[in-house]
Scaffold this motif. Structure first.
Motif, PDB file in Angstrom:
ATOM      1  N   ASN A   1      21.178  97.310  90.052  1.00 54.02           N
ATOM      2  CA  ASN A   1      20.434  97.801  91.227  1.00 54.02           C
ATOM      3  C   ASN A   1      19.951  99.234  91.009  1.00 54.02           C
TER       4      ASN A   1
ATOM      5  N   ASN B   1      16.047 100.535  90.760  1.00 55.08           N
ATOM      6  CA  ASN B   1      15.503 101.626  91.589  1.00 55.08           C
ATOM      7  C   ASN B   1      14.760 102.638  90.721  1.00 55.08           C
TER       8      ASN B   1
ATOM      9  N   LYS C   1      10.116 100.539 100.407  1.00 55.77           N
ATOM     10  CA  LYS C   1       9.337  99.580  99.612  1.00 55.77           C
ATOM     11  C   LYS C   1       8.652  98.565 100.530  1.00 55.77           C
TER      12      LYS C   1
ATOM     13  N   GLY D   1      20.520  98.121  98.206  1.00 50.45           N
ATOM     14  CA  GLY D   1      21.062  98.467  96.879  1.00 50.45           C
ATOM     15  C   GLY D   1      21.992  99.665  96.901  1.00 50.45           C
TER      16      GLY D   1
HETATM   17 MG   LIG Z   1      17.270  99.273  95.341  1.00 47.23          MG
END
Ligand SMILES: [Mg+2]
Ligand SMILES: Nc1ncnc2c1ncn2[C@@H]1O[C@H](COP(=O)(O)OP(=O)(O)OP(=O)(O)O)[C@@H](O)[C@H]1O
Length: 268
Positions: free
Chosen positions: A158, A162, A222, A231
């Protein structure tokens, strides 16, 4: 937030003051508890979908590699091993979910972190795809750490994703791991030896407002379908559950460093 506010209102509203109203209030509270349970299941489903999605990204990438280079037997063999690993990870996530009602079934174990990180590197490369150039630096003398292996892997994937997402035009992603001794002056953590993992990207970075909210569950910048905002909150929850911490330093245009610290500890 909404759930807490609703419950407060039910307890303090004079219309729930006495007699039959008490029964009514109890029923209302029971209904609220039920809806909170449902909301928790919904959140759990999101978290699982998120993990499984990361695994599927790796599987799609692996299948594509095999499709493009079927005659490269070495590559096919290596990729199929990674596909098996990814499937095993999926199985382990399902096992984790099934054992949620019995948290003692989680399987923290004493892990050789340098071996784990080497094994994870290939999966990370596949998860990231092209664009982000990954370097993994593993220090000598990494401590053994007591943790749930599948969760640790999911957290690092995760964090790496990112970093990749923050580097729209590609860039360097560095994951470095070493042993760190924390003393009394280091706020929030017990003194002692820790595994420290830094995930460093050279991407867009975060402005102060985004940085202050980044670890909130469901906070995401996002577009829909690209992020659930789980996350970092899952990563922090994982670190704290094992006695460690997750910290972030970031500034616009300077990239981001996410630091995971986990105490060096044999499993008791
Ligand atoms: Mg993330
Ligand atoms: N390395 C990074 N660089 C810049 N911004 C970041 C970085 N990591 C996280 N963020 C910011 O923090 C937000 C929350 O991150 P988090 O990982 O919790 O959720 P997400 O990536 O949006 O969705 P998910 O991880 O559930 O797919 C991101 O939407 C982004 O705005």
């Amino acid at each position: 937030m909404r759930k807490v506010a609703s419950r407060k209102r039910a307890n303090s509203d004079p219309q729930f003051g006495g007699g039959d109203a008490v029964i009514e209030r109890d029923q209302l509270v029971a209904r609220l508890a039920q809806s909170e349970k449902l909301a928790a299941v919904g959140e759990l489903a999101c978290g699982v979908a998120h993990d499984v999605n990361n695994i599927l990204q790796a599987v799609i990438m692996g299948a594509e590699i095999i499709r493009q280079r079927p005659d490269d037997t070495q590559l096919v063999e290596k990729t199929s091993k990674l596909l098996s690993l990814a499937a095993a990870r999926g199985t382990s996530i399902v096992r984790r979910v099934l054992s949620l009602s019995r948290p003692s079934d989680r399987c923290p174990q004493s892990v050789d972190t340098s071996v784990l990180l080497v094994e994870l590197s290939d999966l990370l490369v596949m998860s990231l795809g092209e664009g982000a150039k990954l370097t993994v630096k593993i220090g000598a003398d990494l401590p053994r750490v007591c943790l749930d292996r599948a969760e640790f892997e999911t957290v690092l994937i995760n964090l790496a994703i990112n970093g990749r997402d923050a580097m729209e035009h590609g860039g360097a992603l560095i994951i470095s791991a070493h042993r760190q001794t924390m003393d009394d002056a280091d706020v929030g953590l017990s003194p002692g030896d820790y595994l420290r993992v830094d995930v460093v990207d050279s991407g867009s970075g975060m402005d102060p407002e985004t940085l202050s909210r980044a670890m909130e569950p469901f906070f995401t910048t996002k577009p829909p379908g690209k992020g659930t905002g789980l996350g970092l909150s899952m990563a922090r929850d994982f670190a704290e559950r094992f006695g460690g911490a997750l910290t972030i330093s970031s500034a616009p245009s300077f990239g981001t460093t996410v630091t995971l610290r986990l105490p060096a500890a044999p499993c008791s």
